[in-house]
Design a protein around this motif. Structure first.
Motif, PDB file in Angstrom:
ATOM      1  N   LEU A  17       1.902 -26.867   0.776  1.00 31.10           N
ATOM      2  CA  LEU A  17       1.857 -27.302   2.154  1.00 31.10           C
ATOM      3  C   LEU A  17       2.622 -27.401   3.272  1.00 31.10           C
ATOM      4  CD1 LEU A  17      -0.690 -30.165   0.901  1.00 31.10           C
ATOM      5  CD2 LEU A  17      -1.401 -27.721   1.553  1.00 31.10           C
ATOM      6  N   ARG A  18       2.644 -27.110   4.394  1.00 32.71           N
ATOM      7  CA  ARG A  18       3.705 -27.123   5.377  1.00 32.71           C
ATOM      8  C   ARG A  18       3.186 -27.898   6.616  1.00 32.71           C
ATOM      9  NH1 ARG A  18       8.810 -24.451   5.010  1.00 32.71           N
ATOM     10  NH2 ARG A  18       8.596 -23.137   3.101  1.00 32.71           N
ATOM     11  N   ALA A  19       3.911 -28.719   7.317  1.00 34.94           N
ATOM     12  CA  ALA A  19       3.606 -29.270   8.414  1.00 34.94           C
ATOM     13  C   ALA A  19       4.830 -29.600   9.356  1.00 34.94           C
ATOM     14  CB  ALA A  19       2.805 -30.876   8.401  1.00 34.94           C
ATOM     15  N   PRO A  20       4.303 -29.375  10.779  1.00 30.23           N
ATOM     16  CA  PRO A  20       5.591 -29.838  11.463  1.00 30.23           C
ATOM     17  C   PRO A  20       6.213 -31.069  11.553  1.00 30.23           C
ATOM     18  CG  PRO A  20       3.831 -28.885  12.871  1.00 30.23           C
ATOM     19  CD  PRO A  20       3.353 -29.201  11.552  1.00 30.23           C
ATOM     20  N   TYR A  21       7.551 -31.510  11.598  1.00 28.52           N
ATOM     21  CA  TYR A  21       7.932 -32.781  11.390  1.00 28.52           C
ATOM     22  C   TYR A  21       8.776 -33.070  12.709  1.00 28.52           C
ATOM     23  CZ  TYR A  21      10.386 -36.800   9.280  1.00 28.52           C
ATOM     24  OH  TYR A  21      10.871 -38.059   9.292  1.00 28.52           O
ATOM     25  N   GLY A  22       8.534 -34.031  13.595  1.00 27.05           N
ATOM     26  CA  GLY A  22       9.092 -34.507  14.742  1.00 27.05           C
ATOM     27  C   GLY A  22       9.177 -33.443  15.912  1.00 27.05           C
ATOM     28  N   ASP A  23       9.937 -33.743  16.836  1.00 27.93           N
ATOM     29  CA  ASP A  23       9.950 -32.936  18.014  1.00 27.93           C
ATOM     30  C   ASP A  23      11.255 -32.429  18.333  1.00 27.93           C
ATOM     31  OD1 ASP A  23      10.804 -35.257  18.971  1.00 27.93           O
ATOM     32  OD2 ASP A  23       9.357 -35.425  20.366  1.00 27.93           O
ATOM     33  N   GLY A  24      12.062 -32.393  17.391  1.00 30.28           N
ATOM     34  CA  GLY A  24      13.372 -32.010  17.878  1.00 30.28           C
ATOM     35  C   GLY A  24      13.940 -30.633  17.755  1.00 30.28           C
ATOM     36  N   THR A  25      14.932 -30.190  18.424  1.00 26.83           N
ATOM     37  CA  THR A  25      15.368 -28.800  18.567  1.00 26.83           C
ATOM     38  C   THR A  25      16.660 -28.639  17.514  1.00 26.83           C
ATOM     39  OG1 THR A  25      14.570 -28.612  20.693  1.00 26.83           O
ATOM     40  CG2 THR A  25      15.985 -26.955  20.000  1.00 26.83           C
TER      41      THR A  25
END
Length: 80
Positions: A17-25
Motif C-alpha cells: 500500500l502507498r499513500a502520499p505523505y505531507g506536501d513538501g517538495t
C-alpha cells in the motif's frame, strides 16, 4: 495515518500500500507491506488494485528513506 492509498501485488504475492505523505517538495509517500500469509480476504478483491481508496492505517515506523522520500511502516491494523 489516514490517506488515499493505492495497492499492488508484489512478486512474492504480498500487498503493498502507498499513500502520499505531507506536501513538501520533493513529494514523499508512506509504504506499508502486508504479508500474504497475514492478509485478509478483502485484499483478494480486485477493486483494491484499481485506483485509490480511503483508509486509516496503524503501524510502527520501520525506516525513513530521505533520498526516496519513503516512510515505511510495519502494519498493525488497516481500516477501510
Amino acid at each position: 495515518m489516514t490517506g488515499r492509498f493505492t495497492a499492488r501485488r508484489t512478486d512474492k504475492g504480498d500487498v503493498e500500500l502507498r499513500a502520499p505523505y505531507g506536501d513538501g517538495t520533493p513529494s514523499a509517500h508512506v509504504k506499508i507491506t502486508c504479508d500474504e500469509s497475514e492478509g485478509r480476504g478483502e485484499f483478494r478483491n480486485e477493486d483494491y488494485y484499481t485506483g485509490e481508496f480511503q483508509a486509516r492505517c496503524l503501524g510502527k515506523v520501520r525506516t525513513w528513506n530521505g533520498a526516496e522520500g519513503e516512510l515505511t511502516l510495519g502494519p498493525i491494523a488497516i481500516f477501510r
